[in-house]
Each structure stands twice: as structure tokens, then as C-alpha cells.
Design a protein around this motif. Structure first.
Motif, PDB file in Angstrom:
ATOM      1  N   ASN A 119      40.397  39.544  33.836  1.00  0.00           N
ATOM      2  CA  ASN A 119      39.710  40.899  34.182  1.00  0.00           C
ATOM      3  C   ASN A 119      40.083  41.877  33.135  1.00  0.00           C
ATOM      4  OD1 ASN A 119      42.088  41.801  34.934  1.00  0.00           O
ATOM      5  ND2 ASN A 119      42.140  40.465  36.861  1.00  0.00           N
ATOM      6  N   GLY A 120      39.657  43.018  33.593  1.00  0.00           N
ATOM      7  CA  GLY A 120      39.987  44.179  32.537  1.00  0.00           C
ATOM      8  C   GLY A 120      41.241  44.323  32.220  1.00  0.00           C
ATOM      9  N   SER A 121      42.434  44.049  32.891  1.00  0.00           N
ATOM     10  CA  SER A 121      43.918  44.248  32.839  1.00  0.00           C
ATOM     11  C   SER A 121      44.569  43.102  32.562  1.00  0.00           C
ATOM     12  CB  SER A 121      44.305  45.294  33.684  1.00  0.00           C
ATOM     13  OG  SER A 121      44.342  44.725  35.072  1.00  0.00           O
ATOM     14  N   GLN A 122      43.925  41.942  32.562  1.00  0.00           N
ATOM     15  CA  GLN A 122      44.926  40.653  32.547  1.00  0.00           C
ATOM     16  C   GLN A 122      44.149  39.617  31.754  1.00  0.00           C
ATOM     17  OE1 GLN A 122      45.118  38.227  36.349  1.00  0.00           O
ATOM     18  NE2 GLN A 122      47.258  38.900  36.099  1.00  0.00           N
ATOM     19  N   LEU A 123      44.958  38.644  30.942  1.00  0.00           N
ATOM     20  CA  LEU A 123      44.608  37.694  29.959  1.00  0.00           C
ATOM     21  C   LEU A 123      45.204  36.600  30.285  1.00  0.00           C
ATOM     22  CD1 LEU A 123      43.085  37.470  27.155  1.00  0.00           C
ATOM     23  CD2 LEU A 123      45.446  37.629  26.150  1.00  0.00           C
ATOM     24  N   VAL A 124      44.438  35.592  30.698  1.00  0.00           N
ATOM     25  CA  VAL A 124      45.174  34.216  31.311  1.00  0.00           C
ATOM     26  C   VAL A 124      44.899  33.027  29.906  1.00  0.00           C
ATOM     27  CG1 VAL A 124      42.999  33.298  32.153  1.00  0.00           C
ATOM     28  CG2 VAL A 124      45.122  32.592  32.910  1.00  0.00           C
ATOM     29  N   CYS A 125      45.792  32.627  29.605  1.00  0.00           N
ATOM     30  CA  CYS A 125      46.415  31.603  28.644  1.00  0.00           C
ATOM     31  C   CYS A 125      46.566  30.382  29.207  1.00  0.00           C
ATOM     32  CB  CYS A 125      47.072  31.876  27.575  1.00  0.00           C
ATOM     33  SG  CYS A 125      46.747  33.335  26.825  1.00  0.00           S
ATOM     34  N   ARG A 126      45.524  29.140  28.881  1.00  0.00           N
ATOM     35  CA  ARG A 126      45.612  27.812  29.589  1.00  0.00           C
ATOM     36  C   ARG A 126      46.079  26.628  28.515  1.00  0.00           C
ATOM     37  NH1 ARG A 126      41.386  30.571  31.818  1.00  0.00           N
ATOM     38  NH2 ARG A 126      41.461  30.689  34.177  1.00  0.00           N
ATOM     39  N   LEU A 143      48.100  21.633  34.187  1.00  0.00           N
ATOM     40  CA  LEU A 143      47.732  22.837  33.667  1.00  0.00           C
ATOM     41  C   LEU A 143      48.755  23.946  33.644  1.00  0.00           C
ATOM     42  CD1 LEU A 143      45.320  24.792  32.847  1.00  0.00           C
ATOM     43  CD2 LEU A 143      44.823  24.969  35.333  1.00  0.00           C
ATOM     44  N   TRP A 144      48.850  24.495  32.574  1.00  0.00           N
ATOM     45  CA  TRP A 144      49.823  25.581  32.348  1.00  0.00           C
ATOM     46  C   TRP A 144      48.985  26.754  32.214  1.00  0.00           C
ATOM     47  CZ3 TRP A 144      55.269  25.678  31.226  1.00  0.00           C
ATOM     48  CH2 TRP A 144      55.854  24.277  31.198  1.00  0.00           C
ATOM     49  N   ARG A 145      49.553  27.816  33.035  1.00  0.00           N
ATOM     50  CA  ARG A 145      48.738  29.016  32.679  1.00  0.00           C
ATOM     51  C   ARG A 145      49.768  30.121  32.513  1.00  0.00           C
ATOM     52  NH1 ARG A 145      44.272  28.383  37.602  1.00  0.00           N
ATOM     53  NH2 ARG A 145      46.369  27.592  38.477  1.00  0.00           N
ATOM     54  N   VAL A 146      49.694  31.004  31.497  1.00  0.00           N
ATOM     55  CA  VAL A 146      50.291  32.117  31.196  1.00  0.00           C
ATOM     56  C   VAL A 146      49.324  33.331  31.484  1.00  0.00           C
ATOM     57  CG1 VAL A 146      51.684  33.396  29.627  1.00  0.00           C
ATOM     58  CG2 VAL A 146      51.345  31.022  29.391  1.00  0.00           C
ATOM     59  N   TRP A 147      49.829  34.157  32.641  1.00  0.00           N
ATOM     60  CA  TRP A 147      49.363  35.364  33.003  1.00  0.00           C
ATOM     61  C   TRP A 147      49.869  36.453  32.269  1.00  0.00           C
ATOM     62  CZ3 TRP A 147      45.038  34.467  36.316  1.00  0.00           C
ATOM     63  CH2 TRP A 147      45.033  32.928  36.917  1.00  0.00           C
ATOM     64  N   LEU A 148      49.004  37.147  31.518  1.00  0.00           N
ATOM     65  CA  LEU A 148      49.600  38.397  30.774  1.00  0.00           C
ATOM     66  C   LEU A 148      48.954  39.601  31.339  1.00  0.00           C
ATOM     67  CD1 LEU A 148      49.029  37.130  27.334  1.00  0.00           C
ATOM     68  CD2 LEU A 148      51.199  37.213  28.531  1.00  0.00           C
ATOM     69  N   ASP A 149      49.526  40.315  32.069  1.00  0.00           N
ATOM     70  CA  ASP A 149      49.048  41.718  32.577  1.00  0.00           C
ATOM     71  C   ASP A 149      49.162  42.866  31.411  1.00  0.00           C
ATOM     72  OD1 ASP A 149      48.900  40.829  35.228  1.00  0.00           O
ATOM     73  OD2 ASP A 149      51.205  41.274  35.668  1.00  0.00           O
ATOM     74  N   LEU A 150      48.136  43.265  31.265  1.00  0.00           N
ATOM     75  CA  LEU A 150      48.191  44.493  30.347  1.00  0.00           C
ATOM     76  C   LEU A 150      47.943  45.865  30.407  1.00  0.00           C
ATOM     77  CD1 LEU A 150      45.163  42.213  28.213  1.00  0.00           C
ATOM     78  CD2 LEU A 150      47.758  42.190  27.896  1.00  0.00           C
ATOM     79  N   ALA A 151      48.326  46.759  29.825  1.00  0.00           N
ATOM     80  CA  ALA A 151      48.185  48.125  30.024  1.00  0.00           C
ATOM     81  C   ALA A 151      48.092  48.674  28.530  1.00  0.00           C
ATOM     82  CB  ALA A 151      49.381  48.899  30.464  1.00  0.00           C
ATOM     83  N   ASP A 152      46.814  49.241  28.318  1.00  0.00           N
ATOM     84  CA  ASP A 152      46.535  50.003  27.191  1.00  0.00           C
ATOM     85  C   ASP A 152      46.557  49.097  25.806  1.00  0.00           C
ATOM     86  OD1 ASP A 152      46.087  52.666  28.150  1.00  0.00           O
ATOM     87  OD2 ASP A 152      48.247  52.950  27.858  1.00  0.00           O
ATOM     88  N   GLY A 153      46.061  47.607  26.188  1.00  0.00           N
ATOM     89  CA  GLY A 153      45.792  46.437  24.996  1.00  0.00           C
ATOM     90  C   GLY A 153      47.445  46.031  24.945  1.00  0.00           C
ATOM     91  N   ASN A 156      52.633  44.128  29.712  1.00  0.00           N
ATOM     92  CA  ASN A 156      53.616  44.653  30.189  1.00  0.00           C
ATOM     93  C   ASN A 156      54.187  43.784  31.171  1.00  0.00           C
ATOM     94  OD1 ASN A 156      51.830  44.641  32.431  1.00  0.00           O
ATOM     95  ND2 ASN A 156      51.753  46.697  32.651  1.00  0.00           N
ATOM     96  N   ASN A 157      53.577  42.527  31.424  1.00  0.00           N
ATOM     97  CA  ASN A 157      54.197  41.382  32.521  1.00  0.00           C
ATOM     98  C   ASN A 157      53.781  40.147  32.188  1.00  0.00           C
ATOM     99  OD1 ASN A 157      56.020  40.407  34.545  1.00  0.00           O
ATOM    100  ND2 ASN A 157      54.369  40.621  36.010  1.00  0.00           N
ATOM    101  N   LEU A 158      54.588  39.359  32.318  1.00  0.00           N
ATOM    102  CA  LEU A 158      53.925  37.811  31.930  1.00  0.00           C
ATOM    103  C   LEU A 158      54.531  36.728  33.016  1.00  0.00           C
ATOM    104  CD1 LEU A 158      54.468  35.924  28.494  1.00  0.00           C
ATOM    105  CD2 LEU A 158      55.740  34.981  30.467  1.00  0.00           C
TER     106      LEU A 158
END
Length: 168
Positions: A119-126, A143-153, A156-158
Motif C-alpha cells: 500500500n502507500g506506506s508499506q512494501l512487502v518482499c516475498r 513463503l517468507w515475507r518481509v513487511w517494510l513499514d515506510l515513512a517518507d520513503g 521505520n519498521n520491519l
């Protein structure tokens, strides 16, 4: 006639030089655009740091437990967080808070994952894998997933998850 041919060749050469200079200038300006995950790859180092590879993380995991006979198969199972602690620590060390989203995506790409915006503030890597535990008696889809929470690109959390289903 020769003079006309010479001036035409000079004009063509000058036109090509101007077009080349204009395209080089446009390319230089284009490097400042936002790079979507996968557009930007590491320049240094060429490999993910510390040999970070999802295949190695997967190989270090304990074999998933046997499924009870009441499990219909193909049911999603989540690896407990305490078993994921070492892998999560390695990924957090490689991608500390403040890392740009593009650099994080590039690092995870080099480690074997594929990233896309969730979504706009999260990147997911599989990262997908298949293993045959118990001497090939069954097949596990992992299935491994790394959820990256983003702020200003920036990250800020993984959060790391590992899900698996067993086919008998």
C-alpha cells in the motif's frame, strides 16, 4: 554541389550532436525521479551484506513439525516468532531504520526476494521455497515475507513472517 554537400553534412553532424547533448541532459535529470522497487540496485557492495541470502535463512530453520492426521493438508501454518528471531535479527541488522525503501528493496532482491508495494506506506518482499522434509514423504511450500513499514520513503519498521503449507 560539393559545397552544398559539405554544408549538409556539417548541419547533420551538428544536429546529431545537439540531439545527443539534449538526451544526455534528460537522462541526467531522470536519475532524480523516484525509483520504483527493482529500478534501483546496489552500486556498492554488489552482494547483500554478510552473505544475506534467503536460501541460507531457510536452510537454518528447523524442520517443520509433522502435521496431525486431522489437518486436511494445504492448511496455512505460520512459523512461531521465537523460531524466526535469528532471521529477523539478521534482516533488521541489514536494513536498519532509516534505510531508503529503494536500498532495502535492492538488498532483499539480492538476497533472493521480490518486492512490491503493499500500500502507500508499506512494501512487502516475498521469497518462495519448496522443501521435502522427512526424506521426501511430503512437500512443503514455504513463503517468507518481509513487511517494510515506510515513512517518507524510508524504512521505520520491519516484520518477518514465514508461512508454509504441506502437501502429502
Amino acid at each position: 554541389m560539393r559545397k552544398d554537400l559539405l554544408s549538409f553534412a556539417t548541419a547533420c553532424t551538428l544536429g546529431v550532436a545537439v540531439a545527443f547533448a539534449a538526451s544526455a541532459s534528460a537522462q541526467a535529470q531522470d536519475t532524480h525521479r523516484y525509483a520504483a522497487p527493482g529500478d534501483h540496485f546496489y552500486q556498492e557492495p554488489q552482494e547483500a551484506p554478510h552473505g544475506l541470502r534467503f536460501a541460507n535463512l531457510e536452510a537454518s530453520m528447523n524442520t517443520d513439525p509433522l502435521i496431525w492426521s486431522s489437518d486436511p493438508g494445504w492448511q496455512l501454518h505460520r512459523t512461531p516468532e521465537n523460531e524466526m528471531a535469528d532471521a529477523t535479527d539478521m534482516l533488521r541488522a541489514a536494513i536498519p531504520a532509516g534505510t531508503s525503501a529503494n536500498d532495502a528493496a535492492a538488498l532483499l532482491h539480492h538476497a533472493g526476494a521480490r518486492c512490491a508495494p503493499a500500500n502507500g506506506s508499506q512494501l512487502v518482499c516475498r521469497y518462495h521455497n519448496v522443501e521435502t522434509p522427512r526424506s521426501g514423504v511430503s512437500l512443503d511450500n514455504v513463503l517468507w515475507r518481509v513487511w517494510l513499514d515506510l515513512a517518507d520513503g524510508r524504512v521505520n519498521n520491519l516484520v518477518v513472517t514465514r508461512d508454509w503449507t504441506r502437501q502429502r
